[in-house]
Scaffold this motif. Structure first.
Motif, PDB file in Angstrom:
ATOM      1  N   THR A  97     -20.156   8.065 -25.697  1.00 15.19           N
ATOM      2  CA  THR A  97     -19.939   7.228 -26.878  1.00 15.19           C
ATOM      3  C   THR A  97     -19.808   8.043 -28.157  1.00 15.19           C
ATOM      4  O   THR A  97     -19.392   7.497 -29.198  1.00 15.19           O
ATOM      5  N   ILE A 145     -24.990   3.076 -20.216  1.00 15.44           N
ATOM      6  CA  ILE A 145     -25.708   2.954 -21.481  1.00 15.44           C
ATOM      7  C   ILE A 145     -27.165   3.270 -21.153  1.00 15.44           C
ATOM      8  O   ILE A 145     -27.952   2.379 -20.803  1.00 15.44           O
ATOM      9  N   LEU A 200     -29.853   2.282 -25.559  1.00 21.06           N
ATOM     10  CA  LEU A 200     -29.049   1.514 -26.499  1.00 21.06           C
ATOM     11  C   LEU A 200     -29.137   2.111 -27.897  1.00 21.06           C
ATOM     12  O   LEU A 200     -30.225   2.284 -28.453  1.00 21.06           O
ATOM     13  N   ASP A 203     -23.489   2.799 -32.127  1.00 21.86           N
ATOM     14  CA  ASP A 203     -22.264   2.846 -31.320  1.00 21.86           C
ATOM     15  C   ASP A 203     -21.484   1.530 -31.391  1.00 21.86           C
ATOM     16  O   ASP A 203     -20.456   1.387 -30.717  1.00 21.86           O
ATOM     17  N   SER A 205     -26.515  -0.269 -16.822  1.00 19.18           N
ATOM     18  CA  SER A 205     -27.548  -0.343 -17.864  1.00 19.18           C
ATOM     19  C   SER A 205     -28.679  -1.235 -17.393  1.00 19.18           C
ATOM     20  O   SER A 205     -28.579  -1.918 -16.365  1.00 19.18           O
ATOM     21  N   PRO A 265     -28.995  -3.788 -22.957  1.00 20.38           N
ATOM     22  CA  PRO A 265     -27.608  -3.523 -23.361  1.00 20.38           C
ATOM     23  C   PRO A 265     -26.630  -4.631 -22.957  1.00 20.38           C
ATOM     24  O   PRO A 265     -25.651  -4.870 -23.677  1.00 20.38           O
TER      25      PRO A 265
END
Length: 295
Positions: free
Chosen positions: A108, A134, A137, A141, A163, A167
């Motif tokens: 990210t 992810i 978190l 982003d 995740s 998320p």
């Protein structure tokens, strides 16, 4: 004269009882599960596998296990495209963001990420963005994820997200219409947490890759908490192998058989939904054993 209505009532009651039994028929499909085509909703064809497992050997493994079609993402994306070009009738490509120095923990933050994703989505017919991680978190982003969601919405494709539960909730808060496949059904989350999240988000799909031993109760039989998930959301689950390392390719036969083992404990209609019919609906494809041996 009194006997006729009594007999009629008895027949009516018997008919109603039979209907009730049929409506709640949970007879396991059993050995007939081996007749079902499998859609493998979580395949990776990463660079270390390219020499060890050439594209033709991957399709041969799928054939051997009755895997009619698979959803493939790779690090880098070239692996996915190699498989798709070799066997377009068997592979649904999705775009993993990982390339160059961008991996699961920092993708990210890559400066070229939006341009990279836009370029690959334009050049190839990817049906999803992911599987991406992810791990933690980071709400900073948000601009990138809004852009990723916009790309997916424009193409009507899914995000394939690895995740925990938070998320997933966050992504839905950014856009309630985003289409998500939850990788591994959370992996580290309990079946109870999986039930709660899927109950709260009625469009959320999940693949159960790496969960097969939990679902099987580690050999004790279908886990009661997972059974609750399965019977509540049979139209939103798909199986997967997660060939993230070559060891998973080494064990591919065993992994698919483990998935068939828990599907075998389900009624035919539910086993069929999870094995391949959900994927037919989600990706607009026909999936059958007739694909085995084809490319």
């Amino acid at each position: 004269m009194a006997k006729f209505p009594t007999l009629l009532s008895a027949l009516l009651i018997a008919s109603l009882l039979t209907t009730a039994v049929l409506a709640d028929d949970r007879t396991p499909i059993g050995d007939a599960v081996h007749d079902l085509p499998i859609f493998d909703a979580h395949i990776h064809y990463k660079e270390p596998a390219w020499d060890a497992y050439p594209v033709e050997s991957v399709i041969e493994m799928m054939d051997r296990n009755g895997v009619a079609m698979g959803l493939v993402s790779s690090t880098p994306d070239e692996g996915t495209i190699m498989l798709w070009e070799y066997a377009p009738n068997r592979i649904i490509p999705e775009l993993r963001p990982y390339h160059g120095n961008a991996g699961s923990s920092n993708w990210t933050k890559a400066t070229d990420m939006e341009a990279y994703l836009a370029d690959r989505l334009t050049r190839y017919p990817h049906q999803g963005i992911g599987e991406f991680h992810i791990h933690r978190l980071d709400t900073s982003d948000e601009p990138l994820f809004r852009s990723v969601i916009k790309m997916a919405r424009a193409r009507d494709i899914y995000l394939h997200v690895h995740s925990s539960t938070d998320p997933i909730r966050w992504l839905y808060s950014l856009d309630s219409k985003v289409k998500i496949i939850w990788a591994h059904a959370g992996l580290g989350d309990s079946a109870t947490a999986v039930y709660e999240l899927m109950n709260n988000y009625p469009d959320l799909l999940a693949d159960t890759s790496l969960r097969e031993n939990e679902i099987l109760g580690w050999g004790r039989g279908l886990d009661p908490d997972w059974e609750k998930v399965i019977f509540a959301f049979p139209d939103r689950l798909m199986v997967g192998s997660d060939t993230w390392v070559n060891g998973q390719w080494d064990d591919y036969d065993e992994i698919i058989q483990s998935n068939r083992a828990w599907l075998a404990q389900l009624p035919r209609d539910i086993a069929e939904q999870i094995a391949f019919r959900n994927a037919e609906r989600v990706f607009g494809r026909q999936i059958s054993m007739d694909q085995i041996g084809t490319r």
